[in-house]
Design a protein around this motif. Structure first.
Motif, mmCIF file in Angstrom:
data_model
loop_
_atom_site.group_PDB
_atom_site.id
_atom_site.type_symbol
_atom_site.label_atom_id
_atom_site.label_comp_id
_atom_site.label_asym_id
_atom_site.label_seq_id
_atom_site.Cartn_x
_atom_site.Cartn_y
_atom_site.Cartn_z
ATOM 1 N N MET A 1 -41.560 -26.520 53.737
ATOM 2 C CA MET A 1 -41.862 -27.615 52.883
ATOM 3 C C MET A 1 -41.727 -28.981 53.100
ATOM 4 O O MET A 1 -41.338 -29.410 54.217
ATOM 5 N N ASN A 2 -42.827 -29.770 52.416
ATOM 6 C CA ASN A 2 -42.961 -31.009 52.830
ATOM 7 C C ASN A 2 -41.903 -31.921 52.148
ATOM 8 O O ASN A 2 -41.910 -32.275 50.796
ATOM 9 N N PHE A 3 -40.999 -32.154 52.910
ATOM 10 C CA PHE A 3 -39.778 -32.863 52.404
ATOM 11 C C PHE A 3 -39.892 -34.172 51.890
ATOM 12 O O PHE A 3 -39.399 -34.547 50.882
ATOM 13 N N GLU A 4 -40.694 -35.208 52.502
ATOM 14 C CA GLU A 4 -41.154 -36.248 52.258
ATOM 15 C C GLU A 4 -41.613 -36.379 50.918
ATOM 16 O O GLU A 4 -41.322 -37.251 50.009
ATOM 17 N N LEU A 5 -42.628 -35.366 50.475
ATOM 18 C CA LEU A 5 -43.220 -35.222 49.245
ATOM 19 C C LEU A 5 -42.140 -34.815 48.225
ATOM 20 O O LEU A 5 -42.119 -35.334 47.036
ATOM 21 N N ALA A 6 -41.680 -33.823 48.631
ATOM 22 C CA ALA A 6 -40.379 -33.185 47.704
ATOM 23 C C ALA A 6 -39.396 -34.491 47.318
ATOM 24 O O ALA A 6 -39.085 -34.493 46.220
ATOM 25 N N ASP A 7 -39.229 -35.231 47.990
ATOM 26 C CA ASP A 7 -38.234 -36.399 47.765
ATOM 27 C C ASP A 7 -38.880 -37.170 46.618
ATOM 28 O O ASP A 7 -38.353 -37.531 45.804
ATOM 29 N N LYS A 8 -39.959 -37.454 46.971
ATOM 30 C CA LYS A 8 -40.773 -38.427 45.999
ATOM 31 C C LYS A 8 -41.032 -37.584 44.554
ATOM 32 O O LYS A 8 -40.726 -38.291 43.451
ATOM 33 N N LEU A 9 -41.243 -36.414 44.569
ATOM 34 C CA LEU A 9 -41.353 -35.783 43.207
ATOM 35 C C LEU A 9 -40.080 -35.561 42.478
ATOM 36 O O LEU A 9 -39.993 -35.813 41.445
ATOM 37 N N TYR A 10 -38.738 -35.303 43.419
ATOM 38 C CA TYR A 10 -37.446 -35.547 42.731
ATOM 39 C C TYR A 10 -37.320 -36.610 42.072
ATOM 40 O O TYR A 10 -36.672 -36.575 40.931
ATOM 41 N N GLY A 11 -37.440 -37.872 42.448
ATOM 42 C CA GLY A 11 -37.284 -38.989 42.154
ATOM 43 C C GLY A 11 -37.865 -39.411 40.872
ATOM 44 O O GLY A 11 -37.564 -39.762 39.840
ATOM 45 N N LEU A 12 -39.325 -38.855 40.896
ATOM 46 C CA LEU A 12 -40.060 -38.657 39.504
ATOM 47 C C LEU A 12 -39.429 -38.107 38.369
ATOM 48 O O LEU A 12 -39.467 -38.219 37.290
ATOM 49 N N LEU A 13 -39.015 -36.728 38.810
ATOM 50 C CA LEU A 13 -38.540 -35.687 37.937
ATOM 51 C C LEU A 13 -37.201 -36.260 37.274
ATOM 52 O O LEU A 13 -36.901 -36.330 35.988
ATOM 53 N N GLN A 14 -36.517 -36.967 37.965
ATOM 54 C CA GLN A 14 -35.360 -37.772 37.542
ATOM 55 C C GLN A 14 -35.483 -38.726 36.579
ATOM 56 O O GLN A 14 -34.420 -39.119 35.819
ATOM 57 N N GLU A 166 -46.803 -25.106 46.875
ATOM 58 C CA GLU A 166 -45.445 -24.543 46.606
ATOM 59 C C GLU A 166 -44.824 -25.427 45.930
ATOM 60 O O GLU A 166 -44.217 -25.054 44.639
ATOM 61 N N LEU A 167 -44.938 -26.761 45.829
ATOM 62 C CA LEU A 167 -44.290 -27.619 45.176
ATOM 63 C C LEU A 167 -45.146 -27.801 43.669
ATOM 64 O O LEU A 167 -44.406 -28.012 42.589
ATOM 65 N N LEU A 168 -46.328 -27.612 43.762
ATOM 66 C CA LEU A 168 -47.174 -27.731 42.623
ATOM 67 C C LEU A 168 -46.886 -26.535 41.888
ATOM 68 O O LEU A 168 -47.037 -26.459 40.668
ATOM 69 N N VAL A 169 -46.654 -25.365 42.262
ATOM 70 C CA VAL A 169 -45.975 -24.086 41.465
ATOM 71 C C VAL A 169 -44.947 -24.558 40.606
ATOM 72 O O VAL A 169 -44.817 -24.217 39.537
ATOM 73 N N ILE A 170 -43.847 -24.842 41.493
ATOM 74 C CA ILE A 170 -42.782 -25.314 40.602
ATOM 75 C C ILE A 170 -42.970 -26.383 39.528
ATOM 76 O O ILE A 170 -42.587 -26.264 38.431
ATOM 77 N N LEU A 171 -43.791 -27.489 39.844
ATOM 78 C CA LEU A 171 -44.013 -28.461 38.901
ATOM 79 C C LEU A 171 -44.834 -27.986 37.653
ATOM 80 O O LEU A 171 -44.559 -28.218 36.493
ATOM 81 N N ARG A 172 -45.611 -26.958 37.785
ATOM 82 C CA ARG A 172 -46.438 -26.355 36.884
ATOM 83 C C ARG A 172 -45.474 -25.335 35.979
ATOM 84 O O ARG A 172 -45.502 -25.417 34.570
#
Length: 209
Positions: A1-14, A166-172
């Motif tokens: 998994m792209n952990f750097e991107l995942a961290d950014k996405l998590y911040g946006l989701l919060q 994989e991250l986009l699937v979860i976001l959708r």
């Protein structure tokens, strides 16, 4: 998994910025030379809103009945006249990157939850007896199958695209839940719903302001 991107996405989701999270992930994927994973760009799962609404409503009814029985018949008669409901729901998609034959979700219900940590997620009192199949991304499932069965992880562009897709699937999936909740005024829509996939920390609160 792209952990750097995942961290950014998590911040946006919060901060309830799901659309911005999707845009960021799609931008990251577009920066990678085109692969079959790029087929996910610009696509969503919103055709499932109506079916998901019924799935959640049916579960809310059955799991509330279980809660009523759990707290006892006498209490249901002499206690509060309000309907007993779970205080939170949790949705988990299956481990979809390696279980590519069928993608699906399950729901879980809780008597307590916290916004401070996720320890409570393992303490559910009920779950759906039947899962809900995710349709619409079957061609993407084939790409995940090819990646694993033909061991193509040594192809740099494919590997990078895999980690973003994989991250986009979860976001959708999370977008699907947000729109499902936005489209209903049923009483169950006030119950907090947390959405992610198995073994991911990318959790989205679909209906909490």
């Amino acid at each position: 998994m792209n952990f750097e991107l995942a961290d950014k996405l998590y911040g946006l989701l919060q901060t309830k910025k799901l659309d911005e999270a999707i845009a960021l992930a799609e931008s990251e994927l577009r920066n990678i030379p085109e692969t079959d994973f790029h087929k996910i760009l610009g696509r969503n799962l919103l055709h499932l809103v109506s079916d998901l609404k019924k799935y959640i409503a049916d579960f809310e009814q059955s799991t509330s009945d279980i809660l009523k029985k759990k707290h006892g018949f006498i209490k249901s008669i002499f206690g509060s006249k309000e309907k007993q409901r779970p205080v939170a729901f949790y949705c988990e998609m299956n481990g979809f990157t390696i279980n590519y034959d069928r993608w699906f979700i399950d729901l879980f219900s809780f008597e307590k939850f916290s916004l401070d940590n996720w320890d409570w997620i393992s303490d559910f009192y009920d779950s759906t007896s039947a899962d809900f199949t995710i349709t619409g991304f079957e061609d993407i499932q084939i790409v995940f199958r090819d990646m694993h069965e033909n061991e193509r992880f040594d192809e740099p562009n494919l590997d990078k695209a895999y980690e973003v897709c994989e991250l986009l699937v979860i976001l959708r999936i999370q977008e699907l839940f947000r729109e499902t909740y936005n489209s209903t005024k049923d009483e169950w829509s006030a119950i907090p719903m947390f959405v992610t996939a198995h073994d991911y920390d990318l959790i989205y609160k679909a209906n909490i302001k």
